[in-house]
Motif scaffolding. Structure first.
Motif, PDB file in Angstrom:
ATOM      1  N   LYS A 117       0.776  -1.320  -0.157  1.00  0.00           N
ATOM      2  CA  LYS A 117       0.031  -0.001  -0.006  1.00  0.00           C
ATOM      3  C   LYS A 117       0.936   1.275  -0.132  1.00  0.00           C
ATOM      4  N   ARG A 118       2.282   1.212   0.562  1.00  0.00           N
ATOM      5  CA  ARG A 118       2.940   2.376   0.772  1.00  0.00           C
ATOM      6  C   ARG A 118       3.371   2.715  -0.601  1.00  0.00           C
ATOM      7  N   ALA A 119       3.810   1.231  -1.320  1.00  0.00           N
ATOM      8  CA  ALA A 119       4.298   1.648  -2.547  1.00  0.00           C
ATOM      9  C   ALA A 119       3.462   2.326  -3.564  1.00  0.00           C
ATOM     10  N   TYR A 120       2.033   1.597  -3.359  1.00  0.00           N
ATOM     11  CA  TYR A 120       1.116   2.479  -4.183  1.00  0.00           C
ATOM     12  C   TYR A 120       0.913   3.614  -4.013  1.00  0.00           C
ATOM     13  N   LEU A 121       1.052   4.066  -2.720  1.00  0.00           N
ATOM     14  CA  LEU A 121       0.880   5.632  -2.541  1.00  0.00           C
ATOM     15  C   LEU A 121       2.070   6.524  -3.109  1.00  0.00           C
TER      16      LEU A 121
END
Lengths: 301, 131
Positions: A117-121
Motif C-alpha cells: 500500500k505504501r508503494a502504491y501511494l
C-alpha cells in the motif's frame, strides 16, 4: 522469542515509523506543497504558441495531445499508470490472501499488504505530480496563446483606423468604377486587356471555388461545447479552464493521498502493537510483588 | 508514431502554417509610383511634340491600370501605417490617376493638373499678375 518474530517486529516498527514520516513529509494532508518531488519530474516543452495559434481549432487539441504523448513527461505518465495498474492487482491478490490466512502467516501477509500500500501511494503521488506538471505546462501554453491572439487583435491607433477607412473607400470606388474604366480604356482604344487583367479574372474564380471548399471542409468547422459554437479564443479559454480544473483536482488528490498515507501508518502501528501483545502473552512482564506476601516466612523459626 | 503518419502530420502542419503566414510581397506601391513618375515626365517633357507625348501617355496607360489595381488589391498594404502608404491613399484621384480620369471622362493631364492645384483660373490669374 524466535528469530522470525524478532525480524517481523523490526519490520513492523520500521513500517510504522516510515508511515508516520510519509504522512508528515511526502504527502502533506493540506495540499499546496507539492514541490518536494517536482525536481526529478520529466518535462514537456510544447511547440511554440505562435504556431499552435494558427492551427484550426479542431486540430489544435489533437496536435497538443500527440505532442504531449511523445514527450518525456507523457512517457513517464504512461509508465506510471501501467505500474499503478500492476500494483493494484498485487494489492487485490494480497487482500484476498490475508482474508484466507491465519496466525503468523496472516500477520506477515498483513505486513506485506501494508508495504505494498505504501508503494502504491508512492506511485500515486508520482502520478499526481506528473498530472500537475502537465496541467501547469498546458495552462502556461494557453495563456501564451491567448496573449498572442490578444496581440493580434490589439486596437489600432486612430491614424491606422483612418488609413484603413481610406483604403476601404478606395477599394469600393475601384470596384464600382471597374466596368466603366474597362469600357473607356479598352473598348474605345485598340489596346487589348493585359495579361494581368485576364489572369486575375481566372484566378478570382479559382480562389472562390477553393474558398467555398475550405469553408465546408470538416477540419475547418467551428467547435462546439454543450451545443454552443466557439471561436478559437473561446476554445483556448475553455481548454485553459480545463487545465485549471485539473490542477485543482490534483490538489484534492494530494489530500486524499495524505489521508490514505495516514491510514497506512495507523494500520502499521496497530499491526505492530498486535505483534507485541502476542509476544507479551507468551512471556509476561516481571511482576512487582511486595514483601508483605512473605511475612509468614518470617513468623517462625 | 509511424513514419508515414509523422510525415503526413508534418506536411499538414506546414501547409497550415504556410497558408496562415501568406506570401510576403512588397513593392506594388513603389512600382506604381515609378510608372506614374514616367507619366508625369511625359506630361512635362518640353522635348516631346504633341503626337509623341500622346503616344507615350497612351502606351503607359495599360501598365498604370494594372499597377493601380494591384495596389488597391494588395492586402499587405491594409493598415500599413507608413508615410508612403498614408500619402498614397490620402488622394485617390492623384494616386490612381488613370481610374480617376476614366471615371470622370477627362484627360489624364487635366485630372493631374487639377489635383496639384493648376486650373484654368489659376493659370489665368498668374497671367494677369505677370502682365
Amino acid at each position: 522469542m524466535t528469530n522470525r518474530t524478532k525480524s517481523l517486529r523490526l519490520l513492523l516498527a520500521t513500517t510504522a515509523l516510515a508511515g508516520w514520516l510519509a504522512v508528515g513529509e511526502v504527502y502533506p494532508v493540506m495540499a499546496g506543497e507539492p514541490d518536494v518531488l517536482v525536481a526529478s519530474i520529466p518535462t514537456w516543452s510544447p511547440q511554440s504558441s505562435e504556431r499552435l495559434v494558427r492551427l484550426p481549432p479542431s486540430y489544435l487539441k489533437k496536435s497538443l495531445d500527440r505532442d504531449f504523448a511523445e514527450s518525456p513527461l507523457g512517457a513517464a505518465l504512461n509508465e506510471t499508470e501501467a505500474k499503478i495498474g500492476h500494483k493494484g492487482n498485487t494489492l487485490a491478490d494480497l487482500q484476498a490472501s490475508v482474508e484466507q490466512s491465519e496466525g503468523e502467516l496472516r500477520l506477515e501477509l498483513r505486513h506485506q499488504f501494508l508495504a505494498e500500500k505504501r508503494a502504491y501511494l508512492d506511485l500515486m503521488a508520482n502520478q499526481i505530480d506528473l498530472h500537475r506538471q502537465q496541467a501547469k505546462t498546458r495552462l502556461k501554453l494557453f495563456e501564451r496563446m491567448l496573449d498572442d491572439l490578444a496581440h493580434k487583435k490589439r486596437p489600432d491607433t486612430p491614424s491606422t483606423r483612418e488609413l484603413v477607412a481610406k483604403q476601404t473607400l478606395a477599394r469600393d470606388r475601384l470596384q464600382s468604377s471597374l466596368a466603366k474604366v474597362d469600357l473607356k480604356v479598352f473598348e474605345t482604344a485598340t489596346m487589348p486587356e493585359s495579361r494581368y487583367a485576364v489572369k486575375y479574372g481566372q484566378n478570382v474564380q479559382a480562389i472562390e471555388q477553393l474558398l467555398s471548399r475550405i469553408n465546408t471542409h470538416g477540419m475547418n468547422q467551428s467547435l462546439t461545447a454543450g451545443g454552443i459554437e466557439m471561436t478559437k479564443e473561446e476554445f483556448i479559454r475553455h481548454m485553459a479552464v480545463e487545465a485549471e480544473a485539473e490542477l485543482a483536482l490534483a490538489d484534492q488528490d494530494d489530500t486524499i493521498l495524505g489521508y490514505m498515507a495516514k491510514l497506512v501508518a495507523l494500520d502499521a502501528v496497530s499491526l505492530s502493537e498486535e505483534a507485541m501483545d502476542a509476544e507479551l502473552a507468551d512471556s509476561p512482564l516481571p511482576g512487582n510483588a511486595g514483601p508483605a506476601k512473605a511475612v509468614n516466612f518470617f513468623m517462625s523459626n | 508514431m509511424k513514419p508515414v503518419t509523422k510525415a503526413i502530420t508534418v506536411a499538414a502542419l506546414a501547409i497550415a502554417l504556410g497558408t496562415a503566414t501568406g506570401v510576403a510581397r512588397a513593392g506594388t506601391l513603389e512600382n506604381l509610383e515609378r510608372e506614374r513618375a514616367f507619366l508625369v515626365k511625359a506630361f512635362l517633357d518640353p522635348g516631346l511634340g504633341t503626337a509623341e507625348r500622346l503616344a507615350k501617355i497612351d502606351a503607359g496607360k495599360p501598365r498604370l491600370i494594372d499597377l493601380e489595381r494591384m495596389v488597391l488589391r494588395d492586402d499587405t498594404l491594409t493598415g500599413r501605417n507608413t508615410p508612403v502608404v498614408r500619402k498614397a491613399f490620402a488622394n485617390y484621384d492623384l494616386t490612381f490617376l488613370v481610374h480617376a480620369s476614366a471615371e470622370k471622362s477627362r484627360a489624364l493631364v487635366d485630372v493631374w493638373l487639377e489635383q496639384i492645384g493648376v486650373t484654368t483660373d489659376t493659370v489665368m490669374a498668374a497671367g494677369a499678375v505677370g502682365n
